[in-house]
Design a protein around this motif. Structure first.
Motif, short mmCIF file in Angstrom:
data_model
loop_
_atom_site.label_atom_id
_atom_site.label_comp_id
_atom_site.label_asym_id
_atom_site.label_seq_id
_atom_site.Cartn_x
_atom_site.Cartn_y
_atom_site.Cartn_z
N UNK A 29 -100.29 -50.68 -24.89
CA UNK A 29 -99.50 -51.37 -25.05
C UNK A 29 -100.36 -52.89 -25.12
N UNK A 30 -101.43 -53.26 -25.35
CA UNK A 30 -102.01 -53.93 -25.72
C UNK A 30 -101.61 -55.24 -24.63
N UNK A 31 -101.27 -54.99 -23.16
CA UNK A 31 -100.79 -55.78 -22.56
C UNK A 31 -101.36 -55.28 -20.19
N UNK A 32 -101.79 -55.78 -20.68
CA UNK A 32 -102.31 -55.94 -19.11
C UNK A 32 -100.98 -55.85 -17.99
N UNK A 33 -100.38 -56.73 -18.29
CA UNK A 33 -98.83 -57.10 -17.69
C UNK A 33 -97.93 -55.57 -17.61
N UNK A 34 -98.05 -54.84 -18.52
CA UNK A 34 -97.11 -53.35 -18.66
C UNK A 34 -97.78 -52.86 -17.68
N UNK A 35 -99.07 -52.48 -17.72
CA UNK A 35 -100.45 -51.73 -16.79
C UNK A 35 -100.10 -52.00 -15.44
N UNK A 36 -100.69 -53.36 -14.99
CA UNK A 36 -99.58 -54.26 -13.90
C UNK A 36 -98.94 -52.90 -12.55
N UNK A 37 -97.16 -53.51 -13.93
CA UNK A 37 -95.97 -53.12 -12.96
C UNK A 37 -96.41 -51.09 -12.84
N UNK A 38 -96.96 -50.78 -14.20
CA UNK A 38 -97.40 -49.84 -13.57
C UNK A 38 -97.41 -48.95 -12.16
N UNK A 39 -98.18 -49.41 -11.91
CA UNK A 39 -98.89 -48.93 -10.57
C UNK A 39 -98.28 -48.99 -9.50
N UNK A 40 -97.08 -49.54 -10.04
CA UNK A 40 -95.64 -49.01 -8.85
C UNK A 40 -95.43 -47.86 -8.43
N UNK A 41 -95.97 -47.35 -9.42
CA UNK A 41 -94.96 -45.71 -9.45
C UNK A 41 -95.99 -44.76 -8.39
N UNK A 42 -97.06 -45.38 -7.93
CA UNK A 42 -97.93 -44.59 -6.27
C UNK A 42 -97.71 -45.78 -5.10
N UNK A 43 -96.64 -46.60 -5.43
CA UNK A 43 -96.24 -46.95 -3.66
C UNK A 43 -95.22 -46.51 -3.87
N UNK A 44 -93.89 -46.33 -4.75
CA UNK A 44 -93.39 -45.66 -4.65
C UNK A 44 -92.89 -43.70 -4.22
N UNK A 45 -94.21 -43.23 -4.57
CA UNK A 45 -93.92 -42.07 -4.75
C UNK A 45 -94.12 -41.90 -2.85
N UNK A 46 -95.17 -42.50 -2.82
CA UNK A 46 -95.98 -42.24 -1.73
C UNK A 46 -95.10 -42.78 -0.34
N UNK A 47 -94.07 -44.28 -0.65
CA UNK A 47 -92.85 -44.13 0.25
C UNK A 47 -92.31 -42.80 0.54
N UNK A 48 -91.72 -42.25 -1.28
CA UNK A 48 -90.60 -41.11 -0.50
C UNK A 48 -91.83 -40.25 -0.16
N UNK A 49 -92.86 -39.72 0.14
CA UNK A 49 -93.53 -38.99 0.37
C UNK A 49 -94.18 -38.90 1.92
N UNK A 50 -93.99 -40.07 1.92
CA UNK A 50 -94.72 -40.54 3.50
C UNK A 50 -93.10 -40.83 4.60
N UNK A 51 -91.82 -40.74 3.95
CA UNK A 51 -90.62 -40.77 3.95
C UNK A 51 -90.70 -39.49 4.60
N UNK A 52 -90.59 -38.27 4.27
CA UNK A 52 -89.90 -36.61 4.57
C UNK A 52 -91.19 -36.41 4.95
N UNK A 53 -92.13 -36.85 5.82
CA UNK A 53 -93.57 -35.66 6.21
C UNK A 53 -92.46 -35.52 7.85
N UNK A 54 -92.29 -34.87 8.55
CA UNK A 54 -92.05 -34.94 9.74
C UNK A 54 -93.08 -35.10 10.83
N UNK A 55 -94.10 -36.38 11.40
CA UNK A 55 -94.85 -36.42 11.64
C UNK A 55 -94.54 -36.56 12.94
N UNK A 56 -94.20 -35.96 14.06
CA UNK A 56 -93.66 -36.10 15.15
C UNK A 56 -94.18 -34.38 15.67
#
Length: 466
Positions: free
Chosen positions: A425-452
């Motif tokens: 894209x020629x822009x690191x702004x779009x690159x930095x915002x793309x990193x949110x995918x790791x946190x969103x996916x991590x949130x969903x997967x962590x929420x699904x784990x029955x830790x108890x």
């Protein structure tokens, strides 16, 4: 538990914190700041010397005309590559070596009667190798490669043994707070050491020393810091766990391989533990990527000077101390899992804010750095403690080796995404915002784990709050 036993456990916990304090300068100073700054320049000096001897061909730029030093080739083990690429390749090679070494170290540590000895041995290996980088000068970058590899092995191996002490020194209900305090203490130590070293580095002219000497003193002081403060946990930690075997020498290594093989087979019986580990590996890749590319984002996209980037690094280090303590306090009230999920949501907001920083606006950049610091240490600290609840008794070092190896083995995904989107894209702004995918996916997967259920399946008592 008697008053004397409680007091002894608290003393042991305070000693355990000091290993986070001891090893942090290796990551913050040697790896993040001065290694990247210095090693490529030493390699470039070697490449320049080769050009003087052999002619300009190795330094011809990609256009066939321009002679750029960073395009000068160096060689190692028959491979030729630009001097400017040395640090990136070195970090990758060090990661591969850790992936090969750490699992067997974990197995030997679990089986050994001398877990403290193993911790101390690898810590001193890393500390001595870091200190000896003082002698990397002129054009002898090959010495730096060997020493950094040894230091990195010492760092990774000592960490998995250090982590494995957590279930021994803290009850389930206090483990989150202990882990968070240790991680926070580590950021404080790393920040203090880095501040002192940067003061020396930025003042080298007025002190009458070369830039090279200033950097090498920083390597030396990091190693000395690591070695001296490691003495505290070695004196205060006890040997809690009964050994699995009494092998010594080569027999211990052979038995360690057998132990590791059995653990990997048995791990299939704990799918929920592996599920949490998988979710952790996703969001920690996002965390590590944000830390490693933030300077590039600030320099190339936002056009900040190096002085601004240095201040930003220090802001993150010191704020991370308060963030770690805060995460421990919140986890005590609502539980580790809920706190981790809240922290991941804050990560998404922080990265989203980074997208809107205007070029040259330092206060906006510092504000985002404060946000990163608040969630940086706490997210990892609580993940470390929550994972410890899901490990079968007697397998702590081995499971933490999987934890560390998995983290190293997946750490290329985030930088690849950042670089790829930036190039496309020629822009690191779009690159930095793309990193949110790791946190969103991590949130969903962590929420699904029955830790108890995961904790109970591993045969452990769950804490009251999760």
């Amino acid at each position: 538990m008697t008053t004397v036993e409680t007091r002894d456990r608290k003393r042991e916990q305070r000693g355990w914190y000091f290993y986070d304090w001891a090893n942090s300068p290796f990551y913050s100073s040697v790896t993040t700041v001065f290694g990247a700054l210095y090693m490529s320049s030493v390699a470039a000096a070697d490449a320049k010397a080769n050009v003087a001897l052999n002619g300009p061909a190795p330094c011809v730029g990609s256009d066939g005309v321009e002679n750029k030093l960073q395009n000068c080739d160096i060689s190692l083990l028959g491979l030729h590559f630009p001097a400017g690429s040395l640090w990136g390749y070195l970090l990758s090679a060090a990661t591969v070596i850790q992936v090969l070494v750490l699992p067997i170290v974990g197995a030997i540590a679990d089986r050994s009667q001398s877990k403290k000895l193993i911790l101390g041995s690898f810590a001193m290996l890393g500390a001595v190798a870091s200190a000896l980088m003082f002698f990397v000068a002129g054009s002898n970058w090959q010495l730096g490669v060997v020493l950094f590899m040894l230091a990195n092995v010492g760092y990774g191996a000592s960490l998995i043994v250090y982590y494995s002490f957590l279930p021994d020194i803290a009850e389930p209900d206090e483990r989150d707070a202990v882990s968070a305090r240790g991680w926070a203490f580590g950021y404080l130590g790393g920040g203090l050491a880095l501040a002192l070293q940067l003061a020396l580095y930025l003042s080298h002219d007025s002190l009458g020393m070369s830039q090279s000497l200033a950097v090498r003193i920083c390597f030396l002081s990091s190693g000395i810091w690591w070695a001296l403060f490691t003495i505290i946990p070695l004196r205060r930690l006890h040997q809690h766990q009964a050994p699995h075997g009494r092998e010594k020498g080569v027999a211990a290594v052979t038995a360690g391989f057998a132990e590791l093989k059995e653990t990997l087979k048995a791990a299939k019986a704990y799918p929920l533990t592996l599920a949490f580990l998988g979710s952790y590996l996703i969001f920690t890749d996002g965390i590590n990527t944000v830390v490693t590319v933030s300077a590039q984002y600030g320099k190339d996209e936002l056009k900040f000077a190096d002085e601004v980037l240095i201040v930003t690094i220090l802001v993150i280090q010191f704020v991370a101390y308060f963030g770690g303590v805060l995460h421990g306090m919140v986890a005590k009230r609502i539980g580790a899992k809920k706190t981790i999920l809240g922290s991941l949501a804050v990560w998404v907001l922080v990265i989203g804010s980074a997208f809107f920083i205007e070029a040259g606006q330092q206060l906006q950049f510092y504000a985002v750095a404060v946000g990163i610091g608040l969630v940086l240490g706490g997210t990892n600290a609580l993940s470390r403690s929550l994972y410890s609840q899901m490990i079968p008794v007697g397998k702590e070092a081995q499971y933490y080796s999987l934890y560390t190896v998995g983290e190293r083995g997946t750490s290329w995904l985030g930088p690849l995404l950042f670089a790829g989107i930036g190039q496309a894209t020629g822009s690191f702004r779009l690159a930095i915002i793309a990193l949110t995918v790791f946190f969103i996916a991590g949130f969903v997967l962590t929420w699904m784990v029955p830790v108890r259920r995961a904790i109970e399946a591993a045969g452990n008592r769950p804490p009251a709050l999760l």
